[in-house]
Motif scaffolding. Structure first.
Motif, PDB file in Angstrom:
ATOM      1  N   ARG A  39      39.104  47.336  46.669  1.00 61.03           N
ATOM      2  CA  ARG A  39      38.155  48.010  47.994  1.00 61.03           C
ATOM      3  C   ARG A  39      37.736  47.506  49.082  1.00 61.03           C
ATOM      4  NH1 ARG A  39      35.855  48.174  43.567  1.00 61.03           N
ATOM      5  NH2 ARG A  39      33.313  48.399  44.136  1.00 61.03           N
ATOM      6  N   HIS A  40      36.957  46.632  49.264  1.00 61.38           N
ATOM      7  CA  HIS A  40      36.462  46.144  50.073  1.00 61.38           C
ATOM      8  C   HIS A  40      37.493  45.185  51.265  1.00 61.38           C
ATOM      9  CE1 HIS A  40      32.784  48.207  48.442  1.00 61.38           C
ATOM     10  NE2 HIS A  40      32.791  46.869  47.232  1.00 61.38           N
ATOM     11  N   TRP A 204      25.722  45.587  43.544  1.00 60.49           N
ATOM     12  CA  TRP A 204      27.439  45.842  44.845  1.00 60.49           C
ATOM     13  C   TRP A 204      28.392  46.910  43.889  1.00 60.49           C
ATOM     14  CZ3 TRP A 204      30.650  45.017  41.173  1.00 60.49           C
ATOM     15  CH2 TRP A 204      30.501  44.007  39.546  1.00 60.49           C
ATOM     16  N   GLN A 296      33.981  41.547  45.246  1.00 56.01           N
ATOM     17  CA  GLN A 296      32.878  43.116  45.304  1.00 56.01           C
ATOM     18  C   GLN A 296      31.560  42.852  45.540  1.00 56.01           C
ATOM     19  OE1 GLN A 296      34.223  46.386  41.906  1.00 56.01           O
ATOM     20  NE2 GLN A 296      35.052  44.844  40.734  1.00 56.01           N
ATOM     21  N   ALA A 299      32.212  40.664  48.783  1.00 57.55           N
ATOM     22  CA  ALA A 299      32.674  41.920  50.140  1.00 57.55           C
ATOM     23  C   ALA A 299      33.256  40.719  51.635  1.00 57.55           C
ATOM     24  CB  ALA A 299      32.663  42.485  50.097  1.00 57.55           C
ATOM     25  N   ASP A 300      31.714  40.380  52.252  1.00 56.93           N
ATOM     26  CA  ASP A 300      31.562  40.146  53.532  1.00 56.93           C
ATOM     27  C   ASP A 300      31.735  38.777  53.410  1.00 56.93           C
ATOM     28  OD1 ASP A 300      31.191  42.920  54.603  1.00 56.93           O
ATOM     29  OD2 ASP A 300      28.762  42.179  54.822  1.00 56.93           O
ATOM     30  N   ASN A 303      35.291  38.184  52.867  1.00 59.36           N
ATOM     31  CA  ASN A 303      36.535  38.965  54.019  1.00 59.36           C
ATOM     32  C   ASN A 303      37.033  38.027  54.988  1.00 59.36           C
ATOM     33  OD1 ASN A 303      36.908  40.605  52.034  1.00 59.36           O
ATOM     34  ND2 ASN A 303      35.884  41.915  53.302  1.00 59.36           N
TER      35      ASN A 303
END
Length: 317
Positions: A39-40, A204, A296, A299-300, A303
């Protein structure tokens, strides 16, 4: 994030979440997870200029779960991703996988370099095809209680994991598999071992996200995903033509330093030797203190690594 739709591919129906426009990126989840595990990433990659498609993999969530155990081989799972690219009207994609999705991504890149122009794996290093079947290798080494072995007989793990789905998911997602011993099944304890219904969720994972996983697994059960493990030796046989083959596309590897999959005798060696299989590995990112559910949990950072990689291998016009 899109609510998702059903796409017919490779003779089955796959539930796929899609978002964004631009070069196509496929996200392949692992066990016991769902497209929702991304999702992220779906949002972040779409905002970075990519068309993102994250399926519930064969046997999981709202995708079809064929009855035949043999329908879950690496050829079937890669075939689903090849057919999905075509069903989405594309002829190439970057493929990214986590946990069991990582072997799908690695093998997709190995089998179809014309279609999968770059590949990233999270948590699970690329395939090293040994000289004997994996389950035979375990037995020959005196190992009888590894979780792969426990999952082999249909019905046993299903009964344990489906007895209390909320407790199962809490145990697996909150524990994070940081201890390599968590991958071994103690006599009479089952895969989950000691469970605690009051184990706090990790920071998280929100209660509403957790509820989504529980609802999905209550509906689907665990059989589909477990059948992937029941093809481990068969996958070894099917991949004989690729013995010692390299994945030559640009590649990325990301894992948490506390992930049992990259620790222990086998995992540490595979982590150390992955450049033998990935001669064009652009980066090996080990996130300090992170566990197994890396996309999860961090995430940052994940990403940022994925977007930097994508900008190199599939620049947005």
């Amino acid at each position: 994030m899109s609510q998702g739709r059903i796409v017919k591919a490779n003779g089955i129906e796959l539930f796929v979440r899609e978002q964004g426009e631009g070069p196509l990126v496929l996200l392949c989840h692992g066990w016991p997870e769902l497209s929702y595990s991304w999702r992220h990433q779906i949002l972040a990659l779409a905002e970075a200029g990519y068309r993102v498609a994250a399926p519930d993999m064969r046997g999981f969530g709202r995708s079809q779960a064929p009855a035949d155990v043999a329908a879950y081989s690496i050829f079937d799972n890669v075939g689903d991703m090849v057919a999905l690219v075509s069903a989405l009207g594309a002829d190439r994609a970057v493929i990214i996988g986590h946990d069991w999705g990582a072997p799908v991504a690695w093998h997709a890149a190995l089998f179809r370099p014309d279609m999968f122009t770059a590949v990233a794996g999270l948590s699970v290093p690329p395939p090293f095809r040994g000289r004997a079947r994996p389950l035979d290798t375990l037995r020959a080494g005196g190992v009888e209680n590894f979780y792969w072995q426990y999952f082999q007989t249909p019905g046993i793990a299903e009964a344990e994991l489906e007895r209390d789905v909320a407790l199962t998911m809490r145990t697996m997602l909150a524990r994070g598999f940081s201890d390599p011993q968590s991958l071994f099944v103690a006599p009479g304890k089952g895969f989950l071992g000691e469970t605690n219904p009051n184990l706090p969720l990790p920071a998280w994972l929100s209660e509403s996200d957790f509820a989504d996983f529980i609802a999905a697994y209550r509906a689907s059960g665990f059989r589909g995903g477990l059948n992937w493990y029941r093809n481990i030796d068969r996958n070894w046989e099917l991949t004989a033509p690729w013995q010692d083959a390299q994945i030559r596309q640009p590649s990325l590897f990301v894992a948490g330093s506390d992930d049992a999959v990259i620790k222990g005798i086998i995992g540490a060696k595979r982590l150390q030797d992955m450049e033998r299989v990935l001669p064009n590995l652009t980066r090996k990112l080990i996130i300090d203190g992170a566990g197994h559910w890396i996309q999860q949990e961090c995430a940052d950072e994940v990403n940022a690594a994925l977007i930097a990689f994508l900008r190199e291998v599939a620049p947005v016009r």
